[in-house]
Structure formats: C-alpha cells, structure tokens
Design an enzyme around this catalytic site. Sequence first.
Site, mmCIF file in Angstrom:
data_model
loop_
_atom_site.group_PDB
_atom_site.id
_atom_site.type_symbol
_atom_site.label_atom_id
_atom_site.label_comp_id
_atom_site.label_asym_id
_atom_site.label_seq_id
_atom_site.Cartn_x
_atom_site.Cartn_y
_atom_site.Cartn_z
ATOM 1 C CB ALA A 198 36.784 29.305 47.326
ATOM 2 C CG ASN A 203 40.838 31.870 42.836
ATOM 3 O OD1 ASN A 203 40.360 32.512 43.440
ATOM 4 N ND2 ASN A 203 42.295 32.090 42.197
ATOM 5 C CB CYS A 204 35.863 33.885 43.677
ATOM 6 S SG CYS A 204 35.131 35.387 43.357
ATOM 7 C CG PHE A 205 39.568 37.194 43.057
ATOM 8 C CD1 PHE A 205 39.915 38.631 42.628
ATOM 9 C CD2 PHE A 205 39.114 37.010 44.183
ATOM 10 C CE1 PHE A 205 39.385 39.533 43.161
ATOM 11 C CE2 PHE A 205 38.284 37.982 44.807
ATOM 12 C CZ PHE A 205 38.493 39.286 44.368
ATOM 13 C CE LYS A 236 36.668 38.349 40.476
ATOM 14 N NZ LYS A 236 35.686 37.020 40.391
#
Length: 249
Positions: free
Chosen positions: A93, A149-151, A166
């Site tokens: 996400a 969380n993608c980050f 990132k």
Amino acid sequence: MITTKPYKKNLDNPKTWRYLPMIPASGEIQMAIDSWLLQQVQQGIHPPTLRFYTWQPPAISLGYHQKRFPDHWQNLVQEGTLELVRRPTGGRAVLHQGDLTYAVVISGATGKRLQIYEEVCQFLIVGWQQLGISLHYGKEGRGYRDVANCFETATGADLVTSYGEKLIGSAQLRRGETLLQHGSMQLNPDPCLFQKVFNQLPTSTHLSVSHQEIIKKLKTAAIKCFQINLVTQPLQRSEWQEILEAVSE
C-alpha cells in the site's frame, strides 16, 4: 532490455514518445488512465508514454495482489478522509498525499524483472541527481510482503537516498513485452495523516523542490536515458471517453 517497437501511427519514428501533461484526478481515474495506456501500447495503436500525476483527493493504493490491510482504513474512507484504490500493479500500500507519481508505458521490454526496473529507473536516478539528490537501489528481500506500508521497506526495485530514506517506490505490470511501470515519489507527506493510516511517522523528509522543477529534470533525463523524442500531447476528448467508459464498467 528495452527496445522500443514502432506503433501503427508512427512507423517512421519509433523513438518518439508521448508526454501527457500533469493530470490531477482521483485515484480511480489515474489507475484507469494507466491501464488504458498499457492496453493501447500493447495493441500497437499508441506510442510509448511518459506522464506525471497527483491524486486528488488523497488515496491509499493497494497492490493488485494485496489482500490484507488494516480494518480502520475503511473507517477513514467512510469518513471521507481518503479513497481506497487498487493498482493494476503489484507491491504494498502507498499513501498518495504530498507525493508525485510517474508512469512509463513502453513496448519491447524483455529480460528479468529487476533488469527492466533498473533500465526504466535510470532516468529517475539521473533526473534526481540533477536536483542534488543521489539515489541507489534498496536491498530488502521478500520480507516486504509482511508489511502494509510500501515505504516501510526498500526492495531492489525502489530508490533510496544516501541517508537511507526511501524516496521512490515503483511497481510493474507486464503484458508480454509491453510494460507499465509507475511509482510514487514521496515529497511532502502529512505526518498526521500518515500516522492515522500506518500508525507511524513517515521516514522521508520534506523536500522543498516544486513539482514543476522535478518534472522538468525528469523529462530531460528521460530524453537522454531512453534516447527519444518526447512530444507533448494532452488526452483527446475521444480518449477521455474510452477511459471513463472503462471506469463505469
């Protein structure tokens, strides 16, 4: 390897790409545009395309295969705080607020996944270097599948700063040799909203550079890295109609 193939309307100059000017729109519309571009390029009736866009209103985009996410996200959606959208690409996400998204749609993409990531991401590395920020690839393994969380993690497909933050998270969808790669550049995330969504503060710092300056540098870098001509052409009325029809289906 990326070897751009000619499309039907431009057989004499296969190195000409289309640039779509900035489009601020909902996540549903943005994902519909990217999916439509992929289909058009795959069918050979549209040139390779570069575009940048923002999400209005703010949204969480889920990876195509992401099945689980926190229950309270639905509450945030019902409150009207943000939208929840599914991407056609993979990954985890992403909160789209205070970010700038890029999308590249090309044909002639062959080779391994990370190899293609590196070829496409080169223009991001070159462009951000011109903005004074050096980027390198992340090193996380498959553990990213355990986080929402993608980050929160950086894989070999992501770009991080020299401080380990990132900055860009990317995702791909391939249809044969046709590729959609898009990604979020985290610039000015709202700490309060980020905390509400992920129960943590953003790891990236605020960047004062404008969208216009970022886009200018990245367009120049794309022309250099892909060795292309970039022709600006907004979406035409008939194209918008096709995209909106796909959304309503």
